[in-house]
Write a protein that holds these residues in place. Structure first.
Motif, PDB file in Angstrom:
ATOM      1  N   ASP A 102       0.814  -1.226   0.000  1.00 13.71           N
ATOM      2  CA  ASP A 102       0.000   0.000   0.000  1.00 13.71           C
ATOM      3  C   ASP A 102       0.842   1.269   0.000  1.00 13.71           C
ATOM      4  OD1 ASP A 102      -2.315  -1.512  -0.020  1.00 13.71           O
ATOM      5  OD2 ASP A 102      -2.608  -1.411   2.149  1.00 13.71           O
ATOM      6  N   THR A 103       1.871   1.290  -0.839  1.00  7.56           N
ATOM      7  CA  THR A 103       2.766   2.462  -0.885  1.00  7.56           C
ATOM      8  C   THR A 103       2.566   3.292  -2.160  1.00  7.56           C
ATOM      9  OG1 THR A 103       4.420   0.977  -1.824  1.00  7.56           O
ATOM     10  CG2 THR A 103       4.584   1.445   0.530  1.00  7.56           C
ATOM     11  N   GLN A 128       1.767   6.002  -4.770  1.00  7.79           N
ATOM     12  CA  GLN A 128       1.616   7.459  -4.632  1.00  7.79           C
ATOM     13  C   GLN A 128       1.342   8.162  -5.954  1.00  7.79           C
ATOM     14  OE1 GLN A 128       5.132   8.717  -2.479  1.00  7.79           O
ATOM     15  NE2 GLN A 128       4.109   8.356  -0.519  1.00  7.79           N
TER      16      GLN A 128
END
Lengths: 168, 168
Positions: A79-80, A82
């Motif tokens: 869940d990184t 961006q």
């Protein structure tokens, strides 16, 4: 109703639709000359998740839905993401994961009792897991992602939401 | 998966949840001292339907889903609701209509071919009608109604969205 047909192909189609909405968001940003990645943190309410988390959660509902029904260990995702490109890559990876399932993985799972980490000792049948939990959650997150993009002016309509149908 | 279990009880639960979100909207309006019926025309984008139409469409997806699967003639609704109370009455009427169905109404309908007025000579199987059309549309409209309320500050969370689960 086949548990496989009700889940894997439909999740794949909706995630592909979601990917196309993100492409439409990039096209919209190019036309209006703004950075498309500003949309990644856009949200409809200050205490609701932003677009990135909506996309991650939609991916997770599909991934966990198929994995838990079939009894397979799901892959982990950090869940990184961006950027829109990273969110699109996440969607691709989950669609590829869904491609590894066959109808045989779901045989007899309608009535099987599934244990979930957050259910505290309770269990839920496979069909209730899909009907009461996975489906509403999955559609909640894809619809909220769609709504965030619509709210920000991306040119989408109901046909983009639904995608193709199996007509005869 | 039972076609009845996947539709009627879940539609009823989600419509009851939607009714509670509208009650929460009224409570929010009372606290903030504004007319709750201003929310009936609230929308997330100028070219997206307002709250009233989202509620009507959610009701219609549930009503038509059950009616068309079972081969029954659905009741007509005029879509004239202009207040939260009228929208809540519409929800009640549709829940009562869903109560008239039994699992026997759906026997063998998974593979039955359903003709729809807007499909122009094409047909769709009962299970594809639910999976590809009714479910995504139904959840689209309940989620968008929820999102409009959240965007306007109504105090709701994911548990309010999902409602109760059948745990064992």
């Amino acid at each position: 109703m086949s548990l496989y047909e009700a889940t894997v192909p439909q999740f794949k189609k909706m995630l592909s639709n979601l990917d196309r909405w993100l492409q439409a968001a990039v096209a919209h940003a190019e036309t209006k000359k703004f950075d498309p990645n500003t949309l990644v943190v856009a949200r409809l309410a200050p205490d609701q998740y932003p677009l990135a988390r909506q996309v991650q959660a939609a991916c997770d509902q599909a991934k966990f839905g198929a994995a838990r029904l079939s009894g397979k260990e799901p892959p982990k995702h950090a869940d990184t993401e961006q950027t829109i490109d990273e969110l699109r890559a996440r969607i691709r990876v989950v669609i590829e994961y869904l491609d590894t399932f066959t109808p045989a993985d779901f045989t007899g799972k309608d009535e099987a009792l599934i244990a979930l980490p957050f259910l505290e000792g309770k269990r839920i049948t496979g069909s209730n897991y899909i009907t009461e939990m996975t489906y509403p959650n999955f559609y909640f997150h894809v619809t909220t992602a769609y709504a965030i993009l619509r709210h920000n002016g991306v040119n989408l309509g109901k046909r983009d939401f639904l995608g193709s149908m199996t007509l005869v």
